[in-house]
Enzyme design. Structure first.
Site, PDB file in Angstrom:
ATOM      1  N   HIS A 180      -3.470  -5.654   0.995  1.00  8.28           N
ATOM      2  CA  HIS A 180      -2.748  -5.882   2.256  1.00  8.28           C
ATOM      3  C   HIS A 180      -2.630  -7.371   2.605  1.00  8.28           C
ATOM      4  O   HIS A 180      -3.554  -7.924   3.207  1.00  8.28           O
ATOM      5  CB  HIS A 180      -3.483  -5.178   3.399  1.00  8.28           C
ATOM      6  CG  HIS A 180      -3.381  -3.696   3.356  1.00  8.28           C
ATOM      7  ND1 HIS A 180      -2.451  -2.992   4.071  1.00  8.28           N
ATOM      8  CD2 HIS A 180      -4.089  -2.776   2.661  1.00  8.28           C
ATOM      9  CE1 HIS A 180      -2.592  -1.694   3.836  1.00  8.28           C
ATOM     10  NE2 HIS A 180      -3.580  -1.544   2.978  1.00  8.28           N
TER      11      HIS A 180
ATOM     12  N   CYS B 139       0.831  -1.203   0.000  1.00  4.78           N
ATOM     13  CA  CYS B 139       0.000   0.000   0.000  1.00  4.78           C
ATOM     14  C   CYS B 139       0.869   1.257   0.000  1.00  4.78           C
ATOM     15  O   CYS B 139       1.556   1.533  -0.960  1.00  4.78           O
ATOM     16  CB  CYS B 139      -0.979  -0.056   1.173  1.00  4.78           C
ATOM     17  SG  CYS B 139      -2.321   1.133   1.005  1.00  4.78           S
TER      18      CYS B 139
ATOM     19  N   GLU C  96      -0.803  -8.644   4.940  1.00  2.00           N
ATOM     20  CA  GLU C  96      -0.699  -8.797   6.399  1.00  2.00           C
ATOM     21  C   GLU C  96      -2.076  -8.738   7.057  1.00  2.00           C
ATOM     22  O   GLU C  96      -2.210  -9.075   8.229  1.00  2.00           O
ATOM     23  CB  GLU C  96       0.228  -7.717   6.980  1.00  2.00           C
ATOM     24  CG  GLU C  96      -0.373  -6.331   7.161  1.00  2.00           C
ATOM     25  CD  GLU C  96      -0.636  -5.580   5.864  1.00  2.00           C
ATOM     26  OE1 GLU C  96      -0.189  -6.048   4.801  1.00  2.00           O
ATOM     27  OE2 GLU C  96      -1.319  -4.533   5.917  1.00  2.00           O
TER      28      GLU C  96
END
Lengths: 275, 996
Positions: free
Chosen positions: A235, A105, A237
C-alpha cells in the site's frame, strides 16, 4: 492552467479510498474525487473527466468468489446509465487516451482478474495472471521491502531509487502466471516493477516473511508495457508521512514516506502530458 | 433445474486452504492425513441456460489461471474420502449471495422468488483412517453442526454415485402470519412453563406483572377498540420479553441491592448503574468544570466526547459471549460488525475509525475432558480470531488495540469484547451532530439486510446461562459487505439531512430499535407485513424480534422519503418504510393492517419493578505461598515470558489490518524488528492534521479471586497507564466499563449469588473511587451478567471480569513514545514504587498459587506522576516507555530490551520500595505487579530535563541500556539474579502461540 484530476472509485467493499485520495492530493493532484461506483454507473460522475484512476484496497464483495472476482464481473457487465456503454468500455477509452491507472491490493487483484494487467499488445481484457491465497494461509499485515526495477517502463516508479518500504495487508497476494511464456515476457519487458526483497533491496527473495505470500519470482507489482497502468499488492498510500513508518520513533526519516513518490510521479506525469 | 458447479484448483497449484486443514487435523485430532484438497461447490437453484451456467462457471466463479470447473460432473479424484460441508437452511451464506448477484449481472436478469445459489466446500481427504475418524474430522473440525450440514462419501461410494447429489438448503415455508393468543389466567407453575419453553427468560414475578396488566379493565377496554382480546398475543409477550430481558434492560444493574460488608455494615443501593456509573460521570464532569469534554453519555448507542473544535469522538465496546460459545466464527463476526453499528448509529451517525478486541479464552492446549456442548478452547480461539478478522478487515476499520487473556474458567464461556470508535462532526447541517430527534409523523424506515429466523431470542438467550438446549436460532453470521454498502449510503444520506434519527438493530431486533425510538416521540404504528424477509414463513413475532444482522432503523421526515429511497436504490441498499412514529403513547404493531400488538409505552418501559438482590462480602483467604529464594531467576523470567497471558500474540495480531484508513501512528508492534508489544494505539483520524486519538485498555480478572475492588482499580489504572505511556493527554480522556460477570442472582442454581453480587458491588465502588481520582468520566459501557455454563451437573463460572477501555487525545501525534529501548547508554528509570504485592500475579500463577496481597492503587501519587511524565513526553525528554503489568519489572525490562534490540542492565537495590521491608526480596522486586509503574529510558543528554520535570514524584534511575544483547539484573546482594540473552528471552516470548 487546467487542473490535474484524480479519481478514487469506492463502494461494494473498497476501504482505502480516503487515504488514497489524500495521497493523490499530497502527491500534487489539484483535485482528488472519491466516487462511489453507484455515482459512476448512474452517470453522475464520468471517468472521462479525470486523468488518474485509483482502484484501491478493500474487500470487494467480501472477496467471496475469490479476491475482486465479483467486481471484475460487475465492471465487465454493468452498463453506465444514459450512455449505452459498459463501464469496461470507459476503462478502455481511459487507457487509450494515455491516462494513468494505479491498482493497489484489492485494486491490483481487480486489474489482473479483469485482464487489465499485464496488458500485452494493447489487450486489457484477457486474464493471464492472478493473485491468490498466501502460502502461509493467512491474512497478513506487515511491512515489506520492495526492490524496484530501474529498467521498468512504469511512470509511477521513475527515479525512486533501489527500492521502497511499504505495508502489505492481504490474504490473497500470491502472484502467479498462467504459463511460463507470460512470466518470461513480464521479466523480459521489465513489467515486474517491484519485487519482495531484503532490507538492502539487493535481490528478490522467496523467504517468508520478507516475501509474505510466496509470489512467483517474488513479484509484488506489475505494469503494462506503456508503464501507465500499474498494480501492486503493498500500500503506497499508507506510507506518505514518516509517522506511518513502523520504526519512526527510533529512526531518522525524511518527512515524506516512500509511497508518496508513486503519487508524485503520477501527478507530474499528468501535469506534463494530460492537461 | 438444480445444478452443481464445482471449482477446483489445477493439479499444479498449491492448496493453502487444504494444507491448513491438514495441519489442523494433525494438531487437534492427532490423526495422520496425507493430503487434503478442497473444491468450491456452487449449487445453482435457478432457471439458467447451459450457456449461462458455463459463463458463470468460467467467469465469476473461477479463476482461469489456477482453477478448473465442471457442471454437474464431479472433479474430485485421487482421494480416500470426501466430506462436503454447506450451510443449513436459513443460515447467512455470504458467498452464495455474492454468487447470485454475479449471475444476475451476467444474465442481466434478476432471480425469481425462491431461486438462489448455495455455497459449500468439498474436502478430499487422503490417508488411512476409518469411518469414525472421518466423522470426527467432519464434526470436530470441518463443520459446526449448529449452522452447517455435512455429507461423507468414501471414494468407492463417490464413484458409484458419481459424486454428491445437489442439495438445496432452502427454507421451506408458507406465509403463515400466525398470531397466537396466550392465556395468562393460569397457575404460577404454568406461567413459568410458558416463560421457559418460549425462551422468554421472564421470572415468575415478571410474568405476574404481565398477567396483572392484562387483567386491568381499562387495558381490556382499550384493546377491544383495536380488535384485540383480553389475552396477550405472542407478539406482545415476545416483545415484552425482549424489552425486559437482562440483556436489554440491565435488571441487575438497575436492581436494589442489600449489601453487607465484611464487618456486618449494611447498605441499600438503589441501582448500581445510577449510584456508581452515572454518578461517576456526573461527579467527574462537575469536577472538570469548564474542562468538561463529554457531549453525550449513556443515552445513545455509544458515548460522545469532544475531539477538537470541529469533531467529536464516539466509542463503544460490546460483548458477544454466548453466540461465540456456540459458533465462535459467526458469533465473533457478528460481534464486531454488530458493535460497528453502535457508533454508526450514535447521534446523527459517525464515521468509524478503529476497532479494538479483547478475547478471554481457556488454554488452547487444554487437554482435560470438557462437558458436552462445550467446544474445545482451541476451536473457540480459532473461530473467534477468524470471525473478528473477517468482520474487521472486510469492513475497512483498523484493529488497533487488543488483548488475549487466558483462564481455565473461560472454557465455560469465552468473552469476546469488540469495540469501535468513530468520528463525527460537532455540527451536521446546522445541528449538533451528537443529537437527534423524532417528530410524530416521521416514517419508520429499515435499511440494510433482510429479516430471517436468524438471531431469534438472542437477547433472552444471552440472559440465561449456556445450557444444552440453548437455541440454534440465536446464532447468526454477519455479512460485513452488506453492512459496508449500507454505511457508504447512510453516511452520504446523513450529510444530505435525509433522515432525522438513526439507531442500530441489535439485540431484540425491531422490538428494541423501534421500541426505543418510539420512546423518543411517544409512540409508533408499524406494519410488519411490509418488512422484507429473507424467505417466507416468518410469523409476526419472529419478524419483530429477529436479530438478523446489518440493519439500521431510521426516522425519515415524509418530505425527504423519496430522495432517501431513490438514493438507497442507486447505492444498492434495501430500504423499506414500515410505518410512522406517533405521539399517542402506544407501541402499535400491525400485520397487513390487522393489530397484532398494542402495548402502552409506559408499561413497556416502566412497568418493571426493580429486582431485589442480596449481597454479602466475605473476603476470601487463600494460602499464602512462601516466595522461594533463588540465586537466579532467569528461568522464571523465561517461563513468565512463555506464559499464555504474557507471550507474544503476534500470530493473531498480524491477521488484523491495523493500518487501513492511513492514520496509524503507534501500531500494535514497536521496535527494531517490528515485534515489540506496544502499550496503546495512536491513530490520526484526520489525515491532514497531527492530532492523534489514543486508545488503551486494562483487564486483570485474576485479581478477582482476591478482591474485585482491586481487580477493578488495577484494570482502570492499567488502562490509564498504558494510555499515558504513549503520550495520551490527561486533560481529555474518558473511560468505558464492560462488566462480564457470572450470574450474581441468588437462586437454586446459584447458591453463592450474594458473594458474586458483593463482588459486583465492590467493583462498582472501585469504579467510582478510581475514576473520580483520575478525572475519568465514564461515557459508555455494557454488562453481560450470565457468563456461566451449567448442564445440570457441571457448573463453570467465569472469573468476574471488567474490561476498562480509555479513549483520549494526544495533541501532536509526532510526540508519541513507543516501548522499545532506543540506544545504548540511555538511562533506565522506574517510575512508581514497588511493594510486596504478588497476590494474583502471573508469578504465583506459574505454580498455581493465588496468594492474598493484591496490588493496591495509590491514585493520588500515580495521577501526579502521570501528569509529570506527560509533560516530559511533550518536551521530548523520553526515549521509550513501557508499562509494568503481568510479570512485573522483569518482564517489562525484557520486552523493552528485545523490542529495541539492545540489552538492559538493572540494579534492584535502586528500586523504590513501599510498605513493609520484610517483603522486600529479589523475587518481589522482579515480579510483583504493583500498580501505576512505568519503565522509562532517557537519552543521557536529556537526563537533567527529565529529572527536573519529574521532581517531587516517586521515580528512580535503576540502570542503563547496553550494547551487549543481555538482560542483566543485579539482586539486592549485588550479584546478578537474572542474566539472559535477548535472543533466548525473545524466543521464549514468541514460541508459545507462534503456530496458532
Amino acid at each position: 492552467m487546467k487542473k490535474t484530476r484524480a479519481i478514487v472509485i469506492t463502494g461494494n467493499g473498497t476501504n482505502c479510498e480516503a487515504e488514497a485520495a489524500h495521497a493523490c492530493r499530497l502527491g500534487g493532484f489539484d483535485e482528488a474525487v472519491i466516487a462511489h461506483i453507484a455515482e459512476i454507473l448512474s452517470g453522475e460522475i464520468r471517468l472521462d473527466d479525470f486523468h488518474f484512476l485509483n482502484l484501491t484496497g478493500g474487500f470487494l464483495d467480501g472477496d467471496d468468489l475469490g479476491s475482486a472476482k465479483a467486481q471484475a464481473n460487475r465492471l465487465k457487465h454493468a452498463g453506465v446509465a444514459g450512455t449505452g456503454e459498459k463501464l469496461v468500455e470507459q476503462f478502455g477509452r481511459f487507457i487509450a487516451a494515455g491516462k494513468l491507472i494505479l491498482g493497489v491490493c484489492n485494486g491490483f487483484q481487480l486489474m489482473v482478474k479483469m485482464g487489465m494487467l499485464p496488458g500485452f499488445d494493447g489487450d486489457y481484457l484477457t486474464q493471464r495472471t492472478t493473485l491468490t491465497f498466501n502460502d502461509c494461509g493467512r491474512f497478513q499485515d506487515r511491512w515489506v521491502y520492495l526492490k524496484a526495477d530501474a529498467a521498468s517502463p512504469s511512470v509511477f516508479t521513475k527515479g525512486i531509487g533501489p527500492g521502497i518500504y511499504l505495508p502489505m495487508r492481504h490474504g490473497e497476494g500470491k502472484f502467479l502466471c498462467d504459463d511460463a511464456a507470460t512470466l518470461e515476457r513480464i521479466e523480459r519487458e521489465h513489467l515486474a516493477v517491484l519485487k519482495y526483497s531484503g532490507p538492502d533491496y539487493a535481490a528478490s527473495t522467496m523467504e517468508f516473511p520478507l516475501n509474505p505470500n510466496g509470489a512467483q519470482h517474488a513479484i509484488a507489482g506489475l505494469c503494462d508495457p506503456t508503464g501507465r497502468v500499474m498494480g501492486l499488492m503493498p500500500h503506497p498510500e499508507a506510507f506518505v508521512h514518516y509517522t506511518h513508518h513502523p520504526r519512526w520513533t527510533r529512526e531518522e526519516l525524511p518527512e515524506e514516506g516512500d509511497g508518496l513518490k508513486l503519487f508524485r510521479n503520477a501527478a507530474e506525469y499528468a501535469r506534463k502530458n494530460l492537461v | 433445474m438444480t445444478h452443481r458447479i464445482e471449482v477446483a484448483l489445477k493439479e499444479s497449484v498449491r492448496d493453502a486452504r487444504g494444507e491448513r486443514i491438514k495441519r489442523e487435523i494433525g494438531h487437534f485430532l492427532h490423526l495422520p492425513v496425507d493430503e487434503v484438497r478442497t473444491i468450491d461447490v456452487y449449487t445453482v437453484d435457478a432457471t439458467l441456460t447451459q450457456e449461462e451456467l458455463q459463463q458463470a462457471a468460467a467467469g465469476p466463479f473461477s479463476d482461469p489461471v489456477i482453477q478448473e470447473w465442471s457442471i454437474d460432473r464431479p472433479l474430485g479424484a485421487g482421494f480416500d474420502c470426501a466430506v462436503e460441508v454447506g450451510f443449513r437452511p436459513g443460515v447467512t451464506d455470504n458467498v452464495g449471495r455474492t454468487a447470485r448477484e454475479a449471475v444476475e449481472y451476467l444474465t442481466g436478469r434478476p432471480f425469481a422468488a425462491g431461486e438462489g445459489v448455495y455455497y459449500s466446500v468439498q474436502f478430499l481427504l487422503k490417508g488411512a483412517f476409518g469411518v469414525s475418524d472421518v466423522e470426527r474430522i467432519a464434526t470436530g473440525l470441518l463443520c459446526n453442526t449448529l449452522i452447517q450440514r455435512y455429507s461423507v462419501l468414501s471414494a468407492a461410494d463417490f464413484m458409484a454415485r458419481r459424486g454428491f447429489s445437489p442439495l438445496v438448503p432452502k427454507v421451506l415455508g408458507d406465509i403463515k402470519a400466525e398470531v397466537r393468543e396466550i392465556d395468562l389466567d393460569v397457575s404460577d407453575e404454568e406461567l413459568l412453563r410458558i416463560s421457559k419453553e418460549g425462551v422468554l427468560a421472564l421470572t415468575l414475578e415478571e410474568m405476574r406483572i404481565i398477567q396483572a396488566h392484562y387483567r386491568e379493565p381499562q387495558v381490556v377496554a382499550e384493546r377491544a377498540t383495536v380488535g384485540l382480546g383480553a389475552c396477550p398475543t405472542d407478539v406482545e409477550l415476545e416483545c415484552l420479553a425482549q424489552t425486559w430481558s437482562e440483556h436489554c434492560k440491565h435488571k441487575i444493574f438497575s436492581g436494589t441491592v442489600q449489601y453487607e460488608d465484611e464487618h456486618g455494615n449494611k447498605q441499600e443501593i438503589k441501582s448500581l448503574f445510577k449510584s456508581f456509573i452515572q454518578r461517576t460521570t456526573s461527579d467527574v464532569r462537575a469536577k472538570l468544570g469548564d474542562g468538561d469534554f463529554c457531549l453525550s453519555v449513556f443515552k445513545d448507542n455509544a458515548g460522545v466526547i469532544r475531539f477538537n473544535d470541529q469533531q467529536s469522538l464516539v466509542f463503544k465496546v460490546e460483548t458477544h459471549n454466548s453466540p461465540s460459545a456456540l459458533d465462535p466464527y459467526g458469533g465473533a463476526l457478528t460481534g464486531i460488525v454488530g458493535v460497528n453499528r453502535d457508533p454508526f448509529g450514535t447521534g446523527q451517525g459517525a464515521r468509524l475509525i478503529f476497532n479494538t478486541d479483547v478475547f478471554c479464552f481457556a488454554d488452547p492446549f487444554y487437554e482435560k475432558p470438557l462437558p458436552a456442548r462445550l467446544l474445545h478452547p482451541r476451536r473457540i480461539y480459532e473461530g473467534v480470531v477468524e470471525g473478528v478478522e473477517h468482520g474487521g478487515n472486510k469492513s475497512g476499520i483498523p484493529t488497533v488495540n487488543g488483548s488475549l487473556v487466558f483462564d481455565e474458567r473461560f472454557a465455560g464461556k469465552p468473552l469476546v469484547f469488540c469495540g469501535t470508535a468513530g468520528i463525527m462532526p460537532l455540527e451536521i447541517n446546522g445541528t449538533p451532530g451528537y443529537e437527534k430527534s423524532i417528530q410524530p409523523g416521521d416514517l419508520i424506515v429499515m435499511t440494510g439486510g433482510r429479516i430471517g429466523k436468524d438471531g431469534i431470542h438472542g437477547a433472552t438467550f444471552s440472559s440465561e446461562e449456556l445450557n444444552e438446549n440453548s437455541p440454534v436460532t440465536a446464532v447468526q453470521i454477519g455479512d460485513p459487505i452488506t453492512q459496508k454498502r449500507m454505511f457508504d449510503f447512510l453516511i452520504r444520506a446523513r450529510d444530505k439531512a435525509l433522515y432525522r434519527f438513526i439507531t442500530d438493530n441489535g439485540a431484540g431486533g425491531l422490538s428494541s430499535s423501534v421500541g426505543e425510538m418510539a420512546g423518543e416521540c411517544g409512540g409508533c404504528r408499524m406494519d410488519l407485513a411490509k418488512a422484507p424477509l429473507k424467505y417466507p414463513g416468518l410469523n409476526p413475532w419472529e419478524i419483530l424480534i429477529s436479530e438478523a444482522q446489518e440493519r439500521m432503523s431510521l426516522a425519515v421526515p415524509p418530505e425527504r422519503i423519496d430522495e432517501f429511497l431513490s438514493m438507497a436504490a442507486r447505492f444498492g441498499v434495501e430500504a423499506t418504510v414500515l410505518g410512522e412514529f406517533t405521539d399517542n403513547g402506544v407501541f402499535h404493531v400491525l400485520y397487513d393492517g390487522r393489530t397484532v400488538a398494542w402495548l402502552p409505552m409506559a408499561f413497556m418501559h416502566e412497568g418493571l419493578p426493580p429486582m431485589q438482590l442480596p449481597a454479602k462480602w466475605e473476603p476470601p483467604r487463600h494460602a499464602e505461598p512462601a516466595v522461594e529464594i533463588k540465586g537466579d531467576y532467569s528461568d522464571d523470567l523465561a517461563a513468565l515470558l512463555s506464559s499464555l497471558n504474557i507471550c507474544s500474540k503476534e500470530s493473531v495480531v498480524r491477521r488484523y489490518d491495523h493500518e487501513v484508513q492511513g492514520g496509524s501512528v503507534v501500531k500494535p508492534f514497536s521496535g527494531v524488528a517490528n515485534d515489540g508489544p506496544s502499550d496503546a494505539a495512536v491513530v490520526r483520524p484526520i489525515l491532514d492534521s497531527f492530532e492523534g486519538v489514543v486508545t488503551a485498555h486494562g483487564i486483570c480478572p485474576r485479581y478477582s479471586d482476591i478482591d474485585t475492588y482491586h481487580m477493578t482499580a488495577n484494570a482502570i489504572d492499567e488502562a490509564l497507564r498504558n494510555y499515558v505511556a504513549v503520550g495520551g493527554s490527561l486533560g481529555l480522556v474518558a473511560g468505558l466499563d464492560n462488566f462480564c460477570w457470572c450470574d450474581p442472582v441468588l437462586s437454586e442454581k446459584t447458591p453463592d449469588g450474594p458473594y458474586k453480587m458483593a463482588q459486583l458491588v465492590r467493583s462498582n465502588q472501585a469504579l467510582y473511587d478510581i475514576c473520580m481520582d483520575y478525572n475519568l468520566p465514564l461515557i459508555s459501557g455494557k454488562d453481560s451478567m450470565k457468563n456461566d455454563f451449567y448442564d445440570g451437573t457441571t457448573k463453570i463460572s467465569i472469573p468476574p471480569t471488567l474490561l476498562f477501555s480509555v479513549i483520549g487525545k494526544i495533541e501532536d501525534a509526532r510526540k508519541a513514545v513507543t516501548m522499545d529501548v532506543k540506544r545504548p547508554g540511555d538511562i533506565v528509570y522506574l517510575l512508581g514504587k514497588t511493594g510486596d504485592e504478588l497476590g494474583g500475579s502471573e508469578y504465583f500463577a506459574l505454580t498455581g498459587a493465588i496468594g492474598n496481597k493484591v496490588p493496591q492503587v495509590d491514585t493520588g501519587r500515580a495521577y501526579r506522576r502521570y501528569q509529570a511524565y506527560h509533560q516530559a513526553v511533550m518536551q521530548g525528554a523520553v526515549a521509550s516507555c513501557h508499562d509494568l503489568s503481568d510479570g512485573g519489572l522483569a518482564v517489562a525490562a525484557a520486552e523493552s530490551a528485545f523490542a529495541g534490540g539492545y540489552g538492559i542492565s538493572l540494579d534492584l537495590s535502586r528500586v523504590l520500595w513501599k510498605g513493609d521491608v520484610a517483603g522486600r526480596s529479589d523475587a518481589t522486586l522482579l515480579f510483583s505487579e504493583s500498580a501505576s509503574r512505568h519503565l522509562v529510558t532517557v537519552h543521557p543528554e536529556k537526563r537533567d530535563e527529565f529529572e527536573s520535570v519529574m521532581s517531587g514524584n516517586c521515580f528512580a534511575s535503576i540502570g542503563v541500556v547496553t550494547a551487549e544483547p543481555m538482560v542483566t539484573i543485579a539482586g539486592l546482594s549485588s550479584a546478578p539474579v537474572v542474566k539472559a540473552g535477548l535472543a533466548e528471552l525473545k524466543e521464549a516470548w514468541q514460541k508459545t502461540l507462534r503456530e496458532l
